[in-house]
Design a protein around this motif. Structure first.
Motif, PDB file in Angstrom:
ATOM      1  N   ARG A   1     -12.954 -12.642   5.874  1.00 15.55           N
ATOM      2  CA  ARG A   1     -12.439 -12.341   7.211  1.00 15.55           C
ATOM      3  C   ARG A   1     -11.776 -10.971   7.202  1.00 15.55           C
ATOM      4  O   ARG A   1     -11.332 -10.476   6.161  1.00 15.55           O
ATOM      5  CB  ARG A   1     -11.441 -13.404   7.653  1.00 15.55           C
TER       6      ARG A   1
ATOM      7  N   ARG B   1     -17.994 -19.740   6.971  1.00 14.29           N
ATOM      8  CA  ARG B   1     -18.032 -20.014   8.410  1.00 14.29           C
ATOM      9  C   ARG B   1     -19.450 -20.115   8.954  1.00 14.29           C
ATOM     10  O   ARG B   1     -19.642 -20.169  10.168  1.00 14.29           O
ATOM     11  CB  ARG B   1     -17.292 -18.893   9.158  1.00 14.29           C
TER      12      ARG B   1
ATOM     13  N   GLY C   1     -22.026 -16.421  19.210  1.00 10.59           N
ATOM     14  CA  GLY C   1     -21.648 -17.097  17.978  1.00 10.59           C
ATOM     15  C   GLY C   1     -22.822 -17.433  17.083  1.00 10.59           C
ATOM     16  O   GLY C   1     -22.716 -18.332  16.235  1.00 10.59           O
TER      17      GLY C   1
ATOM     18  N   GLU D   1     -17.948 -12.436  16.188  1.00 14.50           N
ATOM     19  CA  GLU D   1     -17.071 -13.285  15.387  1.00 14.50           C
ATOM     20  C   GLU D   1     -17.080 -12.897  13.910  1.00 14.50           C
ATOM     21  O   GLU D   1     -16.118 -13.169  13.184  1.00 14.50           O
ATOM     22  CB  GLU D   1     -17.489 -14.757  15.517  1.00 14.50           C
TER      23      GLU D   1
END
Length: 655
Positions: free
Chosen positions: A525, A542, A568, A624
């Motif tokens: 991230r 993820r 997404g 994202e």
């Protein structure tokens, strides 16, 4: 009575005369038997004396050592090449495991080829290694040319070609010294044709040095070990063959284990290191097959020199028809192939030097065999003229200054520490890393993506790289998967510092090492950002498993529309080109791939290593998972392939 005494005296005289005659006869027989031995000894003595260095040769060697044997003055610095060169030394200093923590075509002794002042020990050992390479090459060249020219002329020739070989580095010089030793050994066997203890020395020496080079630079070690093998098998009897191969194998095993363990490596890491080094060496041939700059003259000159070498080698083999002359042909083929692969795969003036040096030293070695050595030497001169980039290699004043700085760095600890700290400061000025990012990196294991290995050293960070530490060098699926697994299995506090940069050699950085990039996007991230730098923190995966949406055939040059995906969702592509023809595959394997895979993405066309076409290639990245350009949110509209095949699109959902 007197008659009896007279007869007795005459009998004694006759007996003495017969004895003297027999002694003289025996002495003559012994003299006749000893004559061939004496003649051979006298011949060998004259040959040895002819090859012994005189004052002129020693003076030329001193000048060669002064100019070509200078100690390293390199301190780690930013940049593409300086980073990996320093990275080898960093890996050794940090006690990383080659084969597990590090996979590269340089091994645990690789710092000897690029000695930098990462530590004083590495710099000192690198200096000794470089000087040994200069010493070996000079004297082997001298031994090759001395029988045909005076000691002074032979010294000049040895000086000129040894200094001209500077672009090859210490490892390359040892390869060329090994080549000349191979040619000298084959010539010696051709002239003597008997098996003595001397036959063991070249095999053992070539194998030992080749084994060291294998752990310095994998490809150079392989070629020198190949020469050792050729010397071992180029014999006239099965008994000699068994002896030679046995000596080579025993020397290899003992030397390899001693060097590997001596470098602090684990026995269990040998197989993965060899596998990884082989993958990098083979993948390089296809991934970096490129032409840069003005290349036609290089090909023409190389073709001429290859014809000269081929003519000389085949002429010897046809004329003499012995095992030794057949070995000459094989040695020539091996070295020309080695030079071509190193010089013309990534073809530019800096790389093609490898071929010209290989051809030049082959021709120098032939001067021992040919009837007109001056003509051969002229051809060698043409090869060596293609090697140096300037006459600076021969500048004694520049060498003097390098000696002054290099010795000071080795001996004066205060001077060394000051110079190293100045190097760190220069690197920090180049990187311009904000304090906010530095503070986020401190105390955590850091991998720098894609190439700046000097950065952790400059900021005194905890360097924890993926195995192929400059990621674009992961040319094959095996290497790509190693890096991806290293990212996923890294410690929980692992961070990746990524620099926003473009791909090299017109490669798409979004597709360089695709499995690694997918692991980075899914398992890390975004943290701090500043200018061209982004910190990525290890986190939970993820991404879902990929699901195929479209699979279709493609024709060369016809655009393929990229499917649209929802919010997404990430889209990846897998491209499977049709295999090349058998003839094209043989050309690619033996020489070079002149028709690389190219893929157009919208309005740009990129080179793509064929081994990595199965991807998965990022063609859409959602917000994202995005961080900064070129890994901001994007989606290509169409792809165009220069070879027919099949493309499959897969969707990955972001959780």
């Amino acid at each position: 009575m007197q008659a009896t005494e007279r007869e007795s005296h005459e009998s004694a005289v006759a007996t003495e005369s017969a004895s003297a005659t027999k002694d003289a006869s025996d002495e003559g027989v012994r003299s006749e038997k000893a004559a061939p031995i004496r003649l051979r000894l006298e011949s060998r003595s004259r040959e040895l004396v002819a090859r012994l260095p005189g004052t002129a040769a020693l003076l030329w060697f001193g000048l060669t050592a002064l100019i070509a044997g200078v100690p390293s003055t390199l301190i780690p610095s930013p940049g593409f090449d300086p980073s990996w060169q320093a990275g080898i030394g960093f890996a050794v200093s940090d006690n990383l495991r080659f084969g597990q923590d590090i996979v590269f075509n340089y091994g645990p002794w690789g710092f000897l080829d690029w000695p930098q002042h990462v530590s004083r020990t590495q710099a000192a050992l690198g200096f000794l290694f470089g000087m040994a390479a200069v010493l070996a090459l000079y004297w082997v060249v001298y031994l090759c040319v001395r029988p045909r020219w005076s000691g002074g002329v032979a010294g000049v020739i040895a000086f000129a070609v040894t200094v001209a070989s500077a672009p090859a580095g210490p490892g390359g010089r040892l390869v060329y010294a090994g080549l000349l030793l191979t040619l000298l050994t084959l010539h010696d066997r051709f002239t003597r044709r008997i098996d003595t203890w001397r036959d063991a020395v070249p095999v053992v020496l070539l194998t030992a040095v080749g084994t060291l080079l294998l752990q310095v630079k994998f490809s150079e070690g392989v070629v020198l070990l190949a020469l050792a093998g050729l010397v071992a098998v180029s014999v006239a009897s099965v008994r000699q063959l068994i002896r030679g191969v046995g000596r080579a194998l025993a020397t290899f095993v003992v030397t390899f284990l001693v060097l590997w363990v001596g470098a602090g490596q684990r026995i269990t890491d040998i197989v993965p290191w060899v596998r990884g080094s082989q993958e990098i060496s083979s993948g390089y041939q296809e991934a970096l097959a490129i032409e840069q700059g003005e290349f036609a003259f290089g090909y023409l000159t190389a073709g001429f020199l290859a014809l000269v070498v081929g003519f000389l080698a085949l002429r010897l083999a046809v004329r003499h028809k012995t095992v030794a002359t057949a070995g000459i042909v094989v040695v020539s083929a091996v070295m020309l192939a080695f030079g071509f692969k190193h010089g013309f795969t990534r073809h530019d003036p800096a790389h093609e030097v490898s071929f010209f040096l290989a051809a030049g030293f082959l021709i120098v070695g032939f001067t021992t065999w040919v009837g007109r050595p001056a003509v051969a030497l002229a051809a060698a001169a043409a090869a060596f003229l293609m090697a140096p980039s300037s006459l600076a290699n021969y500048d004694p004043f520049l060498a003097r200054n390098q000696w002054r700085t290099g010795i000071e760095l080795l001996i004066n600890n205060d001077y060394r520490l000051t110079s190293v700290e100045a190097g760190r400061a220069r690197a920090r000025d180049t990187y311009q890393l904000p304090e906010s990012i530095v503070s986020e990196l401190r105390g955590r294991p850091v991998h720098v993506d894609p190439m700046e290995l000097t950065l952790p050293w400059a900021y005194s960070l905890d360097w924890h790289p993926v195995p192929v530490f400059q990621t674009f060098s992961a040319y094959t699926p095996y290497l790509d998967q190693l890096n991806a697994e290293a990212l996923i299995e890294a410690p929980a506090d692992q961070v990746v510092l990524q620099e926003a940069t473009l791909g090299i050699d017109n490669r798409n950085i979004r597709w360089d090492t695709p499995r690694y990039l997918l692991a980075l996007a899914c398992n890390y991230r975004v943290g701090a950002r500043a200018e061209r730098w982004t910190v990525l923190h290890h986190s939970l995966n993820r991404c879902s498993a990929p699901e195929t949406t479209v699979s279709q055939p493609v024709t060369a040059g016809t655009p393929v529309l990229v499917p649209q995906v929802g919010t997404g969702e990430m889209l990846v592509a897998r491209y499977r080109p049709e295999p090349s023809s058998m003839l094209a595959s043989l050309v690619h394997l033996g020489l070079k791939d002149w028709s690389p895979i190219e893929v157009g993405a919208d309005d740009r066309t990129f080179r793509l290593p064929e081994a990595l076409t199965d991807g998965p290639l990022l063609v859409s990245l959602p917000a994202e998972l995005a961080w900064q350009a070129p890994f901001d949110a994007f989606q290509y509209r169409q792809l165009t392939f220069n070879r027919a095949g099949t493309v499959e699109f897969q969707v990955i959902k972001v959780q």
